[in-house]
Every structure is written in structure tokens, then in C-alpha cells.
Motif scaffolding. Structure first.
Motif, PDB file in Angstrom:
ATOM      1  N   PRO A   1     -11.221 -37.729 102.291  1.00 27.39           N
ATOM      2  CA  PRO A   1     -11.224 -37.384 100.870  1.00 27.39           C
ATOM      3  C   PRO A   1      -9.885 -37.606 100.191  1.00 27.39           C
ATOM      4  O   PRO A   1      -8.844 -37.707 100.841  1.00 27.39           O
ATOM      5  CB  PRO A   1     -11.561 -35.892 100.886  1.00 27.39           C
ATOM      6  CG  PRO A   1     -10.939 -35.394 102.166  1.00 27.39           C
ATOM      7  CD  PRO A   1     -11.105 -36.542 103.153  1.00 27.39           C
ATOM      8  N   GLN A   2      -9.952 -37.642  98.869  1.00 25.89           N
ATOM      9  CA  GLN A   2      -8.773 -37.536  98.036  1.00 25.89           C
ATOM     10  C   GLN A   2      -8.725 -36.123  97.467  1.00 25.89           C
ATOM     11  O   GLN A   2      -9.759 -35.454  97.373  1.00 25.89           O
ATOM     12  CB  GLN A   2      -8.818 -38.565  96.909  1.00 25.89           C
ATOM     13  CG  GLN A   2      -8.675 -39.990  97.381  1.00 25.89           C
ATOM     14  CD  GLN A   2      -8.718 -40.993  96.238  1.00 25.89           C
ATOM     15  OE1 GLN A   2      -9.488 -40.837  95.297  1.00 25.89           O
ATOM     16  NE2 GLN A   2      -7.898 -42.025  96.321  1.00 25.89           N
TER      17      GLN A   2
ATOM     18  N   GLU B   1     -11.619 -34.292  95.265  1.00 24.15           N
ATOM     19  CA  GLU B   1     -12.880 -35.012  95.383  1.00 24.15           C
ATOM     20  C   GLU B   1     -13.926 -34.141  96.060  1.00 24.15           C
ATOM     21  O   GLU B   1     -13.610 -33.316  96.919  1.00 24.15           O
ATOM     22  CB  GLU B   1     -12.650 -36.284  96.201  1.00 24.15           C
ATOM     23  CG  GLU B   1     -13.809 -37.254  96.241  1.00 24.15           C
ATOM     24  CD  GLU B   1     -13.423 -38.539  96.951  1.00 24.15           C
ATOM     25  OE1 GLU B   1     -13.731 -39.615  96.425  1.00 24.15           O
ATOM     26  OE2 GLU B   1     -12.795 -38.463  98.027  1.00 24.15           O
TER      27      GLU B   1
ATOM     28  N   GLN C   1     -19.244 -36.877  95.563  1.00 19.78           N
ATOM     29  CA  GLN C   1     -18.630 -37.973  94.814  1.00 19.78           C
ATOM     30  C   GLN C   1     -18.149 -39.093  95.724  1.00 19.78           C
ATOM     31  O   GLN C   1     -18.026 -40.242  95.301  1.00 19.78           O
ATOM     32  CB  GLN C   1     -17.439 -37.452  94.003  1.00 19.78           C
ATOM     33  CG  GLN C   1     -17.785 -36.480  92.903  1.00 19.78           C
ATOM     34  CD  GLN C   1     -16.564 -35.758  92.363  1.00 19.78           C
ATOM     35  OE1 GLN C   1     -15.532 -35.652  93.052  1.00 19.78           O
ATOM     36  NE2 GLN C   1     -16.662 -35.257  91.153  1.00 19.78           N
ATOM     37  N   TRP C   2     -17.835 -38.734  96.951  1.00 16.94           N
ATOM     38  CA  TRP C   2     -17.170 -39.656  97.867  1.00 16.94           C
ATOM     39  C   TRP C   2     -17.914 -40.973  98.017  1.00 16.94           C
ATOM     40  O   TRP C   2     -17.321 -42.063  97.937  1.00 16.94           O
ATOM     41  CB  TRP C   2     -16.993 -38.991  99.223  1.00 16.94           C
ATOM     42  CG  TRP C   2     -16.272 -39.801 100.244  1.00 16.94           C
ATOM     43  CD1 TRP C   2     -14.928 -39.850 100.472  1.00 16.94           C
ATOM     44  CD2 TRP C   2     -16.872 -40.677 101.220  1.00 16.94           C
ATOM     45  NE1 TRP C   2     -14.646 -40.701 101.523  1.00 16.94           N
ATOM     46  CE2 TRP C   2     -15.819 -41.222 101.995  1.00 16.94           C
ATOM     47  CE3 TRP C   2     -18.184 -41.039 101.506  1.00 16.94           C
ATOM     48  CZ2 TRP C   2     -16.051 -42.124 103.029  1.00 16.94           C
ATOM     49  CZ3 TRP C   2     -18.422 -41.936 102.542  1.00 16.94           C
ATOM     50  CH2 TRP C   2     -17.358 -42.466 103.293  1.00 16.94           C
TER      51      TRP C   2
ATOM     52  N   ASN D   1     -17.534 -43.149  95.031  1.00 16.79           N
ATOM     53  CA  ASN D   1     -16.133 -43.540  94.851  1.00 16.79           C
ATOM     54  C   ASN D   1     -15.704 -44.652  95.799  1.00 16.79           C
ATOM     55  O   ASN D   1     -14.885 -45.504  95.440  1.00 16.79           O
ATOM     56  CB  ASN D   1     -15.225 -42.327  95.027  1.00 16.79           C
ATOM     57  CG  ASN D   1     -15.335 -41.334  93.880  1.00 16.79           C
ATOM     58  OD1 ASN D   1     -15.909 -41.638  92.839  1.00 16.79           O
ATOM     59  ND2 ASN D   1     -14.795 -40.141  94.072  1.00 16.79           N
TER      60      ASN D   1
END
Length: 228
Positions: free
Chosen positions: A96-97, A100, A104-105, A108
Motif C-alpha cells: 500500500p501507499q 490507501e 482502492q489498491w 490504483n
């Protein structure tokens, strides 16, 4: 002088079943090392990433090698805000960021498009099927004695991953070359873009700890032995 990390803390992916790691634990134990596979309440709608983090912290301490499979990458980010592992290893992981969500990952990083393209190239179905995407390379004996897979509650996919940055520690990404859920090219790109890493590759699919436990264990032992 090289110092072996005290133990391996193994974080599972969706469903949260510690059992997923049982073949790797056996390999690490046979090598004289301590390994703890952590069970997470994947089906519990009341449990979010903070609860997952706190469960891991009951077993993991600073100086351990923290290992995260698939969705477990999100849990690892929260854990690293509280302790400093000796090393961090992602295994076919969602990296992940900050901020996030797991929901959403996929969009993205383009995981669906990558999965469908790999299915077309490999000649297997685009429709998600557990046998095709998870168990295609897992030998029947690896599943003996295991319980039914647990679902992952929706809660975790909407929970923002509240961390600021990855710690400045040895960090590794290990990819199963035959992962059909998160294909090789996708994972390599994510490791480069999000961690600045060139990932390492071994034979195996998404459940590589079941299909190639020796390969995973040997990799983890090499990581631990490289920690100074």
C-alpha cells in the motif's frame, strides 16, 4: 558479524488463516529457527487494520523478520508504525501507499487488467475460480488437515492504511512466478514504483507458501542471515 533475527512473524492474507503458513513454519522449524504464523479475524466485520495490527503485535517484536502475504501487506504497514522489524518481506503482496485502502489498491495499480491479460496469454479463464487462480499449483497433500477457507469481511477493504512511510530497514519483495491473481509483471512494477525494489522470483503461484514452502523458507532464511 551476521546476527540471526530472533524469529519470523508470518502475516497471512485475506481470510487471515495462520494455517496458510504451516508448511513454511515446518521448514523454518526444521532449520532450527522460530516462526510464528499469526491468525487474524478475517471474517469479523468489527475488525479493521488497527485490530489486525494489535493482534500481530502480541506476537511480533522489534528485531523480528516480518513477512506479509497478499492482503497482509496492509497489516504490515500498520505494524511497522509501532515496531522496527529487522527486515520486511512481502510475498505476492499488496503493497500500500499511505492512506490507501485495500479496495482502492486494485484500481490504483491496474491489477484487474493485468490479471485478465495474463489469463488471455495463459489460456485459462478470466472468470475468477479458486482452483484456477489459487490452487492450480498446490499439491493435494498441502491441503490435508486444513479447514475451509475463511472469507474476508468487507470492512478491511474500506479501512485506510494509516501509516506515514515504510521504515528504513532491509525490505524485500518475493514473487511466485506463476501467480495468476497478481501476475509477475504487475508485482515487479509495483515493487519498483512503490518501494524502489527489484523483486526476487521463485516458482509458485499466489499461494506459494503452500506450493513451494521450501523455496519460501530458504529465501526467508537468507534474508534473516543477511541482517546485521
Amino acid at each position: 558479524m551476521t546476527v540471526n533475527a530472533r524469529k519470523f512473524a508470518l502475516v497471512p492474507g485475506a481470510g487471515g488463516m495462520a494455517w496458510y503458513w504451516h508448511r513454511v513454519v515446518a521448514e523454518l522449524t526444521a532449520a532450527g529457527r522460530e516462526a510464528i504464523a499469526i491468525d487474524l479475524p478475517g471474517a469479523d466485520e468489527q475488525a479493521g487494520l488497527a485490530e489486525y495490527r494489535d493482534i500481530v503485535l502480541k506476537s511480533a517484536t522489534g528485531g523480528d523478520v516480518l513477512v506479509a502475504q497478499s492482503l497482509g501487506g496492509f497489516t504490515a504497514a500498520r505494524v511497522c508504525e509501532r515496531i522496527t522489524p529487522a527486515a520486511l518481506v512481502f510475498v505476492n503482496a499488496m503493497i500500500p501507499q499511505p492512506g490507501e485502502t485495500a479496495g482502492q489498491w486494485g484500481e490504483n495499480v491496474g491489477s484487474t487488467a493485468a490479471r485478465l491479460a495474463a489469463a488471455d496469454a495463459g489460456g485459462y479463464t478470466r472468470d475468477f475460480d479458486e482452483q484456477v487462480y489459487f490452487l492450480h499449483d498446490v499439491p493435494p497433500e498441502a491441503l490435508a488437515g486444513g479447514s475451509e477457507p475463511r472469507p474476508e469481511a468487507d470492512r478491511i477493504f474500506g479501512d485506510p492504511c494509516a501509516f506515514t512511510r515504510w521504515p528504513d530497514i532491509p525490505t524485500h519483495a518475493l514473487i511466485g512466478a506463476d501467480d495468476r491473481l497478481f501476475p509477475l509483471d504487475l508485482q515487479q512494477r509495483i515493487a519498483r514504483d512503490r518501494l524502489g525494489l527489484e523483486a526476487d522470483v521463485i516458482p509458485g503461484g499466489h499461494l506459494v507458501a503452500l506450493s513451494n514452502p521450501k523455496g519460501v523458507a530458504e529465501y526467508l532464511l537468507a534474508v534473516a542471515d543477511s541482517v546485521r
